[in-house]
Design a protein around this motif. Structure first.
Motif, mmCIF file in Angstrom:
data_model
loop_
_atom_site.group_PDB
_atom_site.id
_atom_site.type_symbol
_atom_site.label_atom_id
_atom_site.label_comp_id
_atom_site.label_asym_id
_atom_site.label_seq_id
_atom_site.Cartn_x
_atom_site.Cartn_y
_atom_site.Cartn_z
ATOM 1 N N THR A 162 -50.360 50.217 -56.293
ATOM 2 C CA THR A 162 -51.605 51.435 -56.333
ATOM 3 C C THR A 162 -52.709 51.297 -56.402
ATOM 4 O O THR A 162 -53.904 51.643 -56.274
ATOM 5 C CB THR A 162 -50.788 52.294 -58.021
ATOM 6 O OG1 THR A 162 -49.430 52.423 -57.801
ATOM 7 C CG2 THR A 162 -51.515 53.291 -58.380
ATOM 8 N N ALA B 269 -53.518 53.084 -53.626
ATOM 9 C CA ALA B 269 -54.397 54.918 -53.997
ATOM 10 C C ALA B 269 -55.935 55.172 -54.201
ATOM 11 O O ALA B 269 -56.781 53.961 -54.365
ATOM 12 C CB ALA B 269 -53.363 54.990 -55.486
ATOM 13 N N LEU C 199 -49.994 61.945 -61.797
ATOM 14 C CA LEU C 199 -48.886 61.345 -61.859
ATOM 15 C C LEU C 199 -47.673 62.044 -61.136
ATOM 16 O O LEU C 199 -47.487 62.602 -62.752
ATOM 17 C CB LEU C 199 -49.039 59.925 -61.619
ATOM 18 C CG LEU C 199 -47.703 58.845 -61.904
ATOM 19 C CD1 LEU C 199 -47.298 58.365 -60.370
ATOM 20 C CD2 LEU C 199 -46.689 57.977 -62.808
ATOM 21 N N ILE D 199 -50.817 61.063 -56.880
ATOM 22 C CA ILE D 199 -49.607 59.637 -56.545
ATOM 23 C C ILE D 199 -48.512 60.489 -56.376
ATOM 24 O O ILE D 199 -47.683 60.775 -57.952
ATOM 25 C CB ILE D 199 -49.575 58.718 -57.676
ATOM 26 C CG1 ILE D 199 -51.374 57.777 -57.947
ATOM 27 C CG2 ILE D 199 -49.572 57.335 -57.791
ATOM 28 C CD1 ILE D 199 -51.866 56.649 -58.721
ATOM 29 N N THR E 134 -53.078 61.602 -50.369
ATOM 30 C CA THR E 134 -52.052 61.055 -51.741
ATOM 31 C C THR E 134 -51.443 59.562 -51.788
ATOM 32 O O THR E 134 -51.465 58.835 -50.172
ATOM 33 C CB THR E 134 -50.644 61.543 -51.875
ATOM 34 O OG1 THR E 134 -51.098 63.694 -51.772
ATOM 35 C CG2 THR E 134 -49.350 61.406 -52.840
ATOM 36 N N HIS E 135 -51.275 59.026 -52.395
ATOM 37 C CA HIS E 135 -50.481 57.396 -51.983
ATOM 38 C C HIS E 135 -48.837 57.988 -52.758
ATOM 39 O O HIS E 135 -48.505 58.495 -53.930
ATOM 40 C CB HIS E 135 -50.727 56.818 -52.901
ATOM 41 C CG HIS E 135 -50.026 55.156 -53.063
ATOM 42 N ND1 HIS E 135 -49.913 54.426 -51.877
ATOM 43 C CD2 HIS E 135 -49.949 55.069 -54.003
ATOM 44 C CE1 HIS E 135 -49.364 52.795 -52.154
ATOM 45 N NE2 HIS E 135 -49.070 53.191 -53.468
#
Length: 319
Positions: free
Chosen positions: A111, A115, A122, A187, A208-209
């Motif tokens: 992250t 991210a 989240l 995320i 988005t991650h």
């Protein structure tokens, strides 16, 4: 004498910042060609499965292995750390808490590098023990202000969210549904035992991650093809391990819709050898399978702390 640390000893010593630093260091060390990781091996009987992971971490003068069994829903973890200067057994650690923390730390490190810096929401699939480390790690590396969690059991989920709100000091709430978990999240983390994708990749917003941390068997899947095909960067902890057991990636690879040359290792991104996120709208994904070297570096760093603080006890093994 080998030092033996119980779960309580590990819990007293290990912090998430310590785990984040250890995991980031060892992933870079693997990318540099120093740390060596041996993919997991499994032995199965009708009632029990044994899992064995091995690795070498030269920076800590440590080599070792983690072994765990799963039987009737109960998992038992032990980590063995040897000193490479003379080969003696330095320590044996009960490793459930250690494993949960370093698994979370791996997602936290990913992250940190993949991210968006301003990621603040989240979404999490799963509310088991492993989800604790996932949430805690991400909250350490990004300015998270809200966590949404989706799980099958509403009562257990409510208890989990209340406990995590206290633990991380921010709002953790049950998601209304799978789509609510993803929509509006910067995320998305999956930490389940699912054998089917847990969300529709069309729900992901640009930028988005995704941390996919549960599919470490060919029979498991958390991420659908749409998600992976939308990704601008797909990163794994180890291509060798992913090749052997990543249930999310292998279907696309077998169909020719994804190539191993498209998949980077986390250590390569950390050291700048391979790109990660290139722009704010990129969708990125980290597939976490779990490496022995992550356990070993954490264990090797805990053992001198245990001696200094008088935790654990010595076992009369080896010479």
């Amino acid at each position: 004498m080998a030092r033996y640390l119980t779960e309580n000893d590990v819990a007293h010593l290990l912090t998430m910042p310590m785990a984040l630093d250890a995991v980031e260091s060892v992933m870079a060390e693997m990318a540099d060609g120093a740390a060596q990781n041996v993919p997991r091996e499994r032995l199965r009987t009708p009632s029990t499965t044994q899992h064995l992971l091995q690795g070498l971490v030269p920076s800590e003068q440590a080599v070792g292995y983690k072994v765990y069994t799963i039987s009737q829903g109960v998992a038992r973890f032990l980590l063995y750390v040897y000193d490479t200067t003379d080969g003696h057994l330095a320590g044996i650690l009960q490793a459930q808490t250690l494993g949960m923390t370093r698994t979370g730390a791996a997602s936290g490190v990913a992250t940190r590098h993949l991210a968006r810096p301003d990621a603040a929401v989240l979404g999490v699939f799963g509310s088991g023990r492993q989800a604790v480390g996932q949430i805690e790690a991400v909250c350490h590396v990004r300015p998270i202000r809200e966590v949404k969690v989706h799980a099958r059991d509403p009562q257990k989920l409510a208890v989990f969210c209340e406990a995590m709100s206290r633990r991380v000091g921010i709002r953790v709430r049950p998601a209304e549904c799978a789509e609510d978990t993803v929509r509006g999240s910067d995320i998305v983390t999956t930490i389940t035992t699912s054998d089917l994708p847990v969300f529709d990749g069309n729900w992901l917003a640009p930028g988005t991650h995704v941390n996919a941390a549960g599919a470490n068997l060919l029979s498991k899947r958390e991420i659908d093809e749409t998600t992976l095909q939308r990704c601008n960067a797909i990163v794994v902890d180890s291509r060798a391990v992913a090749h052997k057991e990543c249930g999310d990636l292998l279907p696309l690879l077998e169909k020719g819709r994804l190539s191993w040359s498209d998949i980077h290792e986390l250590g390569e991104v950390i050291t700048g050898r391979r790109p990660g996120r290139r722009g704010a709208d990129d969708i990125t994904c980290f597939e976490s399978l779990g490496l022995a070297i992550q356990d070993i570096i954490v264990g090797a760093r805990l053992l001198p702390l245990a001696h200094a603080r008088g935790l654990g006890f010595d076992l009369p093994v080896g010479i």
